[in-house]
Each structure stands twice: as C-alpha cells, then as structure tokens.
Motif scaffolding. Structure first.
Motif, PDB file in Angstrom:
ATOM      1  N   ASP A 123      43.195  46.012  40.858  1.00  0.00           N
ATOM      2  CA  ASP A 123      43.683  45.423  42.112  1.00  0.00           C
ATOM      3  C   ASP A 123      44.807  46.293  42.651  1.00  0.00           C
ATOM      4  O   ASP A 123      45.800  46.513  41.974  1.00  0.00           O
ATOM      5  CB  ASP A 123      44.195  44.007  41.809  1.00  0.00           C
ATOM      6  N   LEU A 124      44.624  46.819  43.865  1.00  0.00           N
ATOM      7  CA  LEU A 124      45.677  47.643  44.462  1.00  0.00           C
ATOM      8  C   LEU A 124      46.812  46.739  44.926  1.00  0.00           C
ATOM      9  O   LEU A 124      46.574  45.684  45.508  1.00  0.00           O
ATOM     10  CB  LEU A 124      45.106  48.462  45.622  1.00  0.00           C
ATOM     11  N   ASP A 131      40.359  46.141  48.442  1.00  0.00           N
ATOM     12  CA  ASP A 131      41.347  46.732  47.528  1.00  0.00           C
ATOM     13  C   ASP A 131      41.198  46.280  46.084  1.00  0.00           C
ATOM     14  O   ASP A 131      42.134  46.383  45.305  1.00  0.00           O
ATOM     15  CB  ASP A 131      42.763  46.422  48.024  1.00  0.00           C
TER      16      ASP A 131
END
Ligand SMILES: [Mg+2]
Length: 390
Positions: free
Chosen positions: A11-12, A105
């Motif tokens: 997960d960005l 993302d």
C-alpha cells in the motif's frame, strides 16, 4: 506447492501527496493537502507532515487551514498519479506475475514461488527500498498467509512499515482492533454492529447469533466471520490485473514553457509515450484528456470521448492539439499531461472495424471512405480527410 501461501499487500502511503512531493521536492517536509483550493474543497489526501496537525483525508480545506494555517493546498493531478501508479505496478510485475491491483495505489502479490531465494521479510524490504529510491514512493507492506490478513497487516504500520501477521497472531494483533478497521466493513454497517455489541474484531469472532449478523452483513456473513478468525481462502487473481483503466503521461517543466509552439512540441512527446504504452499493453482508448497547469498553479483539464477505440497517433494527437487549444492561455506552463482512458483490449478495435464490413467485399477506396466517414462522424471537426495516411 507449499502448504502456506505467502501473500504481500503493498500500500503506497499518502499516495497523491507522495506523487506531488516526488515531482516537486520543495514540498517535502511541508504540510500539504491535495484538493481544489476553495474552502469547500475536500482533501483527497494529506501528507504525513500535515497529519501531525490533525489534518486528515476527507477533511474540507477550511478545516484543514484552521488546524494547519501554513498548509499548502495542491490541486489534484490525476494524470501524474496514474503515471506513478503504472510505474508501481510495472515494477511489481517484475517481482511476480501473481499480482492483483486492488486500487490505484495498492496491490496483492502471491510471492510463494517468487521469493528469489530471500526470506519474505528481506523481499519486502527490497521492494520497499526500490519504490522509495526509484519513484520516491513510500509504501507499507503486510505479509501474511492470505489476502485479508496481508491487507490488515499493511495497515498496522504507516508510513514505511513492514508487518507480518500470522494465523497465530490473530488473537493478539487482530482481535483488539475496532470493528471499523476491519477491511470490507462498510461505514454504514459500523453503527448497526455496535448496536448489537460488536465493537472489536474479537466481538465479531465471538458473536454467536449468525442469524442476527446476517441482517447486517448479508451473504458476506460467513466470509466476515471466517476473516475475524484469520481465514480467507481467496487467491491472488492476476486476471483482475488486466483492468487497466487509463494510461497517462505528464511532465513538469521547471523552466516553464513560454509559448504555444513549445507546448505543442511537448504534447507531441507526451502523446508518443502514451501511444507506445497503449501498444505495449495492447490497448486502444476512447477518451483523451489533456491537462495544463500554469505557473500560477491554476490548472485545467479537458477531455473528449470518441465513439470508437483507437491507438492511432495521428488521431489521438489531433485530438490532443484540439483540446489544448481550448485550454491555452498566455501564461507560462508548468505542467502538461496527456492521458488515454476508457480502454479496451486492442482486439475490440479490430472487431469494431469489422462492423464497418470494410473487407474484401468492398473496393479499397470504399473501405477507406467508410472508415473515415465513421471516424469523422464522431469527431468535433472533420479530422480525417481523404488521402490521409493511405
Ligand atoms: Mg494508500
């Protein structure tokens, strides 16, 4: 096959804000929020610097400025975020083909057979370091035997966390979490669950009356109950990775672009890159968007949807120029973006051409006319003329 799968959820962190910081390093260590700059605008993302002041995503600009008066509000640049997202997933594809993007993302990876001789933790560290060094994108990674636990794990330490969540950790690490933190539980369901005494994941795991539960969780009741016990039989499904929604390319010009001609030249470059990527992914596009940000940070975008898919440079570039003409102002340009959305697999394009029945049954000249006609019919001005690109 190994008994346990090794699933990563990557997960960005503060993704939109991280993209802006990567583009403009001056924004680093400064509180920023991504939103249209009006008091009623809603922040889609706040960076971690802003979060220190109690600014959160989904807060309105007025409230954010009250909590953090020196916050910088940056207008969203979706072309840039799509571009960074593409780089993110292209890199993840080099780790394993068993990759399932979950949103712009975040994605799931099944690395069980692709550990590269590394310990899972070492592989996660390697991925995290690469994303930060190459793309300036901080990521949190969850490592677990199934997608649900991996997702919950990546959420446990942000930014730049790596968290292992094993089945045997469930009671200690998962159960104490408030029910609203459980992935998949909708905001609207939370008050109902609290009303029947479910405040934590532990409460759900130990709730005996499944009939009552099903009133709120519907046909997902058993799945949620299993997840509360750390069980999730879902596999990472790479076919879901095929849904690329758009392909874009944008660039900031530090010295600014000062005239129309240099902007068109820059758009030509950007469009060429977009076309190359369309071809690489065997996609054709129906909706083209052009985005311009001027030196005073005002930003505008325009799009146009055709009634057919194409990946042809000439068609797309004409459209890009046309859209740009509508956006152009006599001001130095800081950023340009081109993106191709509404994508379909390229075979679709051929199928559509077949609808015109432009086959051997028709004389060559007529085939061409038919195609030009149908394209021009969908185009703001007569783009294609006879004799064009024979
Ligand atoms: Mg994120």
């Amino acid at each position: 096959m190994k008994k346990y799968r090794i699933i990563f959820h990557i997960d960005l962190n503060a993704f939109y804000a991280s993209c802006e910081e990567a583009e403009d390093p001056k924004l680093k260590n400064h509180p920023i929020g991504i939103a249209k700059n009006s008091d009623r605008g809603i922040l889609t993302t706040a960076n971690y610097e802003a979060r220190k002041y109690g600014v959160t995503s989904a807060m309105n600009v007025y409230e954010a400025k009250k909590r953090c008066p020196h916050i910088k509000i940056v207008p969203p640049n979706f072309t840039l975020y799509e571009e960074k997202s593409r780089l993110f997933f292209e890199y993840l594809e080099t780790i394993t083909e068993k990759l399932e993007p979950a949103s712009i993302d975040e994605g799931y990876l099944d690395v069980t057979e692709d550990l590269q001789g590394l310990h899972p933790l070492e592989l996660a560290e390697k991925i995290q370091a690469h994303l930060l060094k190459e793309y300036q994108l901080p990521a949190s990674i969850g490592i677990a035997p199934n997608p649900f636990l991996a997702k919950m794990a990546s959420d446990m330490k942000k930014p730049l966390g790596i968290t292992v969540l094993r089945k045997r950790d469930v009671k200690e690490k998962l159960w104490p979490l408030p029910i609203e933190n459980m992935h998949g539980i909708g905001k609207k369901t939370v008050p109902d669950l609290k009303l029947i005494g479910i405040h934590t994941i532990k409460d759900l795991a130990n709730y005996e009356n499944h009939h009552t539960l099903s009133r709120f969780l519907g046909n997902q009741t058993n799945a949620f109950f299993d997840k509360a016990w750390g069980n999730d039989s879902r596999l990472v499904d790479p076919t879901r990775a095929e849904t690329i929604h758009s392909i874009g390319n944008s660039k900031t010009y530090e010295g600014f672009l000062h005239d129309y001609e240099s902007a068109v030249k820059a758009l030509d470059q950007l469009t060429q890159t977009v076309i190359k990527r369309l071809h690489k992914h065997e996609r054709a596009s129906k909706t083209i968007t052009v985005q311009v940000r001027f030196n005073d940070f005002t930003q505008h975008s325009k799009n146009f949807s055709l009634e057919y898919h194409t990946s042809d440079f000439d068609i797309i570039f004409e459209l890009v120029e046309d859209l740009f003409d509508q956006l152009f102002e006599e001001k130095p340009i800081h950023l340009l973006g081109v993106s191709a959305g509404n994508l379909a697999k390229e075979e679709t394009l051929f199928k559509q051409l077949n609808i015109f029945e432009a086959k051997e049954s028709m004389p060559k000249e007529e085939q061409l006319d038919k195609i030009l006609e149908s394209i021009n019919a969908n185009y703001p001005k007569n783009l294609l003329k006879k004799g064009f690109k024979k």
